[in-house]
Design a protein around this motif. Structure first.
Motif, PDB file in Angstrom:
ATOM      1  N   PRO A  81       0.846  -1.202   0.000  1.00 28.33           N
ATOM      2  CA  PRO A  81       0.000   0.000   0.000  1.00 28.33           C
ATOM      3  C   PRO A  81       0.883   1.255   0.000  1.00 28.33           C
ATOM      4  O   PRO A  81       2.032   1.210   0.425  1.00 28.33           O
ATOM      5  N   ARG A  82       0.351   2.364  -0.478  1.00 27.67           N
ATOM      6  CA  ARG A  82       1.066   3.636  -0.382  1.00 27.67           C
ATOM      7  C   ARG A  82       0.935   4.153   1.046  1.00 27.67           C
ATOM      8  O   ARG A  82      -0.172   4.242   1.575  1.00 27.67           O
ATOM      9  N   LEU A  83       2.047   4.452   1.649  1.00 27.67           N
ATOM     10  CA  LEU A  83       2.040   4.888   3.047  1.00 27.67           C
ATOM     11  C   LEU A  83       2.059   6.409   3.126  1.00 27.67           C
ATOM     12  O   LEU A  83       2.859   7.073   2.456  1.00 27.67           O
ATOM     13  N   VAL A  84       1.177   6.953   3.966  1.00 30.53           N
ATOM     14  CA  VAL A  84       1.048   8.402   4.090  1.00 30.53           C
ATOM     15  C   VAL A  84       1.342   8.823   5.533  1.00 30.53           C
ATOM     16  O   VAL A  84       0.698   8.353   6.469  1.00 30.53           O
ATOM     17  N   ALA A  85       2.331   9.699   5.685  1.00 32.21           N
ATOM     18  CA  ALA A  85       2.614  10.269   7.009  1.00 32.21           C
ATOM     19  C   ALA A  85       1.773  11.525   7.174  1.00 32.21           C
ATOM     20  O   ALA A  85       1.846  12.436   6.352  1.00 32.21           O
ATOM     21  N   VAL A  86       0.984  11.566   8.251  1.00 29.70           N
ATOM     22  CA  VAL A  86       0.147  12.737   8.510  1.00 29.70           C
ATOM     23  C   VAL A  86       0.714  13.496   9.706  1.00 29.70           C
ATOM     24  O   VAL A  86       0.987  12.901  10.751  1.00 29.70           O
ATOM     25  N   GLN A  87       0.910  14.791   9.535  1.00 33.16           N
ATOM     26  CA  GLN A  87       1.418  15.613  10.632  1.00 33.16           C
ATOM     27  C   GLN A  87       0.526  16.843  10.822  1.00 33.16           C
ATOM     28  O   GLN A  87      -0.379  17.097  10.025  1.00 33.16           O
ATOM     29  N   ALA A  88       0.789  17.581  11.882  1.00 29.75           N
ATOM     30  CA  ALA A  88       0.038  18.814  12.143  1.00 29.75           C
ATOM     31  C   ALA A  88       0.796  19.983  11.528  1.00 29.75           C
ATOM     32  O   ALA A  88       2.028  19.984  11.497  1.00 29.75           O
ATOM     33  N   GLN A  89       0.054  20.978  11.063  1.00 28.03           N
ATOM     34  CA  GLN A  89       0.702  22.102  10.372  1.00 28.03           C
ATOM     35  C   GLN A  89       1.770  22.796  11.212  1.00 28.03           C
ATOM     36  O   GLN A  89       2.758  23.291  10.669  1.00 28.03           O
ATOM     37  N   ASN A  90       1.573  22.806  12.527  1.00 26.77           N
ATOM     38  CA  ASN A  90       2.564  23.474  13.361  1.00 26.77           C
ATOM     39  C   ASN A  90       3.644  22.552  13.917  1.00 26.77           C
ATOM     40  O   ASN A  90       4.372  22.912  14.848  1.00 26.77           O
ATOM     41  N   CYS A  91       3.722  21.362  13.348  1.00 27.17           N
ATOM     42  CA  CYS A  91       4.833  20.450  13.672  1.00 27.17           C
ATOM     43  C   CYS A  91       4.916  19.444  12.529  1.00 27.17           C
ATOM     44  O   CYS A  91       4.459  18.318  12.659  1.00 27.17           O
ATOM     45  N   ALA A  92       5.509  19.862  11.430  1.00 28.34           N
ATOM     46  CA  ALA A  92       5.475  19.038  10.212  1.00 28.34           C
ATOM     47  C   ALA A  92       6.859  18.836   9.590  1.00 28.34           C
ATOM     48  O   ALA A  92       7.046  19.035   8.386  1.00 28.34           O
ATOM     49  N   PRO A  93       7.827  18.394  10.388  1.00 28.43           N
ATOM     50  CA  PRO A  93       9.180  18.229   9.834  1.00 28.43           C
ATOM     51  C   PRO A  93       9.273  17.178   8.722  1.00 28.43           C
ATOM     52  O   PRO A  93      10.025  17.362   7.761  1.00 28.43           O
ATOM     53  N   ILE A  94       8.481  16.117   8.840  1.00 31.69           N
ATOM     54  CA  ILE A  94       8.525  15.048   7.819  1.00 31.69           C
ATOM     55  C   ILE A  94       7.909  15.565   6.511  1.00 31.69           C
ATOM     56  O   ILE A  94       8.416  15.312   5.416  1.00 31.69           O
ATOM     57  N   VAL A  95       6.822  16.303   6.643  1.00 34.22           N
ATOM     58  CA  VAL A  95       6.164  16.859   5.454  1.00 34.22           C
ATOM     59  C   VAL A  95       7.115  17.813   4.736  1.00 34.22           C
ATOM     60  O   VAL A  95       7.262  17.768   3.505  1.00 34.22           O
ATOM     61  N   LYS A  96       7.785  18.651   5.514  1.00 33.11           N
ATOM     62  CA  LYS A  96       8.732  19.607   4.930  1.00 33.11           C
ATOM     63  C   LYS A  96       9.873  18.868   4.216  1.00 33.11           C
ATOM     64  O   LYS A  96      10.253  19.221   3.095  1.00 33.11           O
ATOM     65  N   ALA A  97      10.371  17.834   4.856  1.00 35.89           N
ATOM     66  CA  ALA A  97      11.448  17.051   4.243  1.00 35.89           C
ATOM     67  C   ALA A  97      10.966  16.364   2.970  1.00 35.89           C
ATOM     68  O   ALA A  97      11.659  16.350   1.947  1.00 35.89           O
ATOM     69  N   TYR A  98       9.744  15.804   3.038  1.00 37.92           N
ATOM     70  CA  TYR A  98       9.186  15.125   1.869  1.00 37.92           C
ATOM     71  C   TYR A  98       9.040  16.099   0.709  1.00 37.92           C
ATOM     72  O   TYR A  98       9.377  15.783  -0.438  1.00 37.92           O
ATOM     73  N   GLU A  99       8.556  17.298   1.011  1.00 39.27           N
ATOM     74  CA  GLU A  99       8.324  18.281  -0.056  1.00 39.27           C
ATOM     75  C   GLU A  99       9.622  18.729  -0.708  1.00 39.27           C
ATOM     76  O   GLU A  99       9.660  19.088  -1.883  1.00 39.27           O
TER      77      GLU A  99
END
Lengths: 402, 402
Positions: free
Chosen positions: B262-280
């Motif tokens: 399956p495609r794995l999705v990491a969900v974070q909160a806008q005010n603590c999103a280091p993984i999202v920032k790294a992914y982007e």
């Protein structure tokens, strides 16, 4: 479905289960659901259960749902039956078990009654109900009601555990608090159901909640390899769980699955012990308990409508009724958590307290198989735990003494 | 047991699993437990599972416990995988599921890591540990530690959910609060484990917690009839659950049970999103997030030690990372409760928010099988619900408007 009719256990009157029913219209007693036990005996087999889902719905022969499509489920599980090895050996029990109802959806045994009660209500076309509650039952009926699309009107004492308010509110139930006890909430609900012609979901004023609670008894027997333990202790407020477990035992005996019944013990708090008082005076019914209060809030029921059924179950199984003190409840709650890692509710801790008392009195033999019903998770009762943590600054250090 | 060794996923160094291990002594990366997958392929059969207990221990071939006597259990269950029919059809999903980890002992998915981590610690002779926590992990390790007789020293932010303090305290753990974040608690623990030579149970600083979390992945695959769903969304703080689920998927693929991941999705909160920032920014690691704060307290992790493993899992499965706003989390939490009767934690609600966002963006197809991980019960977060109940006197009346 093997339901044949509804029956009044007091006057014997019979009612149609295909119509929404409340109390007996002749003598105002709660009604019981009756099944065609002969047919169940023919159809039910332990083997067949192996292929069924691992939750209370596996006992479908014993449940009052006509069409499985009407089942409202929030992911019920067979709750664990845990052997308390460490605490048991400290206290002198060889076979002490705890059935942990805290693992139900919503964190309490009330889910069972709500799962079956709401499913049947849906099947009968109910759109709205009202109920008085000490917290957990209202929360359970609110969440199952939300899933079913049935409107919930919940009235609870102002002093009921705070978290149960949140469960009602988040799931969209209409929540009312009352400056009083559950008996006062009951009066408010009685007026509302008459005025608005909605379902009265008060304890035992509808017959299907017992059927849900019954599954605790079915599970216990299956978990013991289709044999009875020797003693089951149950924290008793309204007493529906104990009535349900007893009904399960009778039905299983009727179809030949078990022979002997465990001795059933009703556990109450010293400051709200109407069943204990009635038991001690060998009465068939209890008397309203004035100024009822206990930390085990769920069992603050000054006079249960099903008291005569609870007392009957105790007498018929050679059981007993025991009252315990609030300070002992808190002590045993913490003893259990420290030894077994189980954070149980004060009502559950009351059964542990009572079991130890009965062991010391010789009423329980150390070799007997004893089951405690923990009716809910301690998470819903944070105020029962006193904590004094040390606060550190980010550059601080902890000091460990061995 | 089929464990062969511990391996560093960064530098490839190999360590003996029969000795207590922390981070890689060469490059300070977390270590992973490796199994003899060839042997597991020979021995493991889906059929054999039918005769095993219905909890995470049924996957024993994939678990790092040598002697079953060392298993510390608090009554784990296979947590339900619930189809969200009503919410799904409102939002436009054909197959939306929620895996409800709130039904674990202690009310959160952290029990899985603690069950396996503490069992293995006991097997290796550990007597005492220290750990920093955002609340739930510390509570889980405290209760499993109590059962195992292993001393727990827990350091948590002062702002962590109150109820998790109670769980630690009632089970006899030594509890410290810190005026800061989990990263500050981590520094305090680091000093203590060095000074007192006790086990460091910090996230990923011991290799066995992942193995417990892995069982979420094993259960999901078994619950889908040994097939993969299309997407799994996971609320990501330390990310151990996502790392564990990915590890489960790889192991199941290696022994031929599944083909596609399956495609794995990491969900974070806008005010603590280091993984999202790294992914982007297509990075392999994340950067410490300053001034992290969110109502989804469990995922307030400014920089996860296993960030590179989380990002690797996302990239390798063609997954993604999504940040959601606190107000949306609360909105979806209440939408779910009202429609499905499920009172989930804000971290779980974050995955629901993210799933709907990804559906609207077209990243998720309406026909795909989508799984949300609800990591814990909403009961532990009463402050997320706003309530304004009406208070009545005992002689009061409720007013129902249809």
């Amino acid at each position: 479905m093997y339901v044949t009719h509804l029956e009044c256990p007091k006057c014997g009157a019979v009612f149609d289960h295909r119509k929404l029913a409340g109390l007996c219209t002749k003598c105002s007693s709660p009604l019981l659901v009756r099944y065609d036990l002969k047919k169940i005996k023919e159809k039910f087999s332990k083997k067949r259960l192996k292929h069924r889902s691992y939750n209370l719905w596996r006992y479908k022969e014993f449940l009052p749902i006509e069409n499985e499509k009407n089942i409202i489920s929030l992911g019920e599980v067979i709750t664990p039956l845990l052997k308390l090895e460490k605490f048991g050996s400290l206290a002198g029990f060889k076979h002490l078990y705890l059935k942990d109802e805290g693992l139900n959806p919503g964190g309490s045994f009330k889910s069972r009654g709500a799962a079956v009660g709401i499913s049947r209500a849906k099947e009968l076309g109910v759109k709205s109900f009202a109920m008085p509650t000490n917290g957990n039952a209202g929360a359970a009926w609110a969440i199952y009601g939300a899933k079913a699309g049935i409107e919930a009107n919940i009235v609870m004492p102002k002093s009921a555990p705070l978290i149960t308010r949140n469960e009602c509110a988040v799931s969209g139930a209409k929540l009312y608090l009352v400056n009083g006890l559950i008996s006062d909430a009951g009066k408010i609900v009685a007026k509302a159901v008459q005025k608005y012609a909605i379902m009265d979901a008060s304890t035992l004023k509808e017959p299907y909640r017992i059927e849900g609670k019954k599954t605790m008894g079915l599970e216990i027997i299956e978990q013991f390899g289709w044999k009875s333990p020797d003693v089951i202790l149950y924290p008793t407020g309204g007493g529906v769980g104990l009535i349900g477990i007893y009904k399960a035992l009778l039905e299983l005996r009727a179809i030949g699955i078990i022979e002997n019944l465990p001795r059933l013990v009703a556990v109450q708090a010293q400051n709200c012990a109407p069943i204990v008082k009635a038991y001690e005076s060998k009465s068939k019914e209890s008397i309203f308990w004035e100024n009822a209060h206990t930390i085990a809030f769920g069992i603050t029921v000054p006079k249960a409508i099903g008291d005569f059924l609870v007392l009957d179950a105790i007498y018929k199984t050679n059981g007993t009724a025991v009252a315990v003190a609030d300070e002992d409840i808190l002590h045993y709650q913490s003893l259990l958590a420290q030894n077994e890692g189980l954070f149980i509710c004060p009502e559950g801790a009351a059964t542990l307290t009572a079991a130890h008392k009965l062991l010391k009195q010789g009423w329980i033999n150390p070799k007997e198989k004893v089951v405690l019903l923990n009716t809910g998770t301690g998470l819903k009762y944070p105020d029962t735990v006193q904590i004094n943590p040390i606060t550190l600054e980010p550059n601080g250090e902890i000091e460990i003494k061995f």
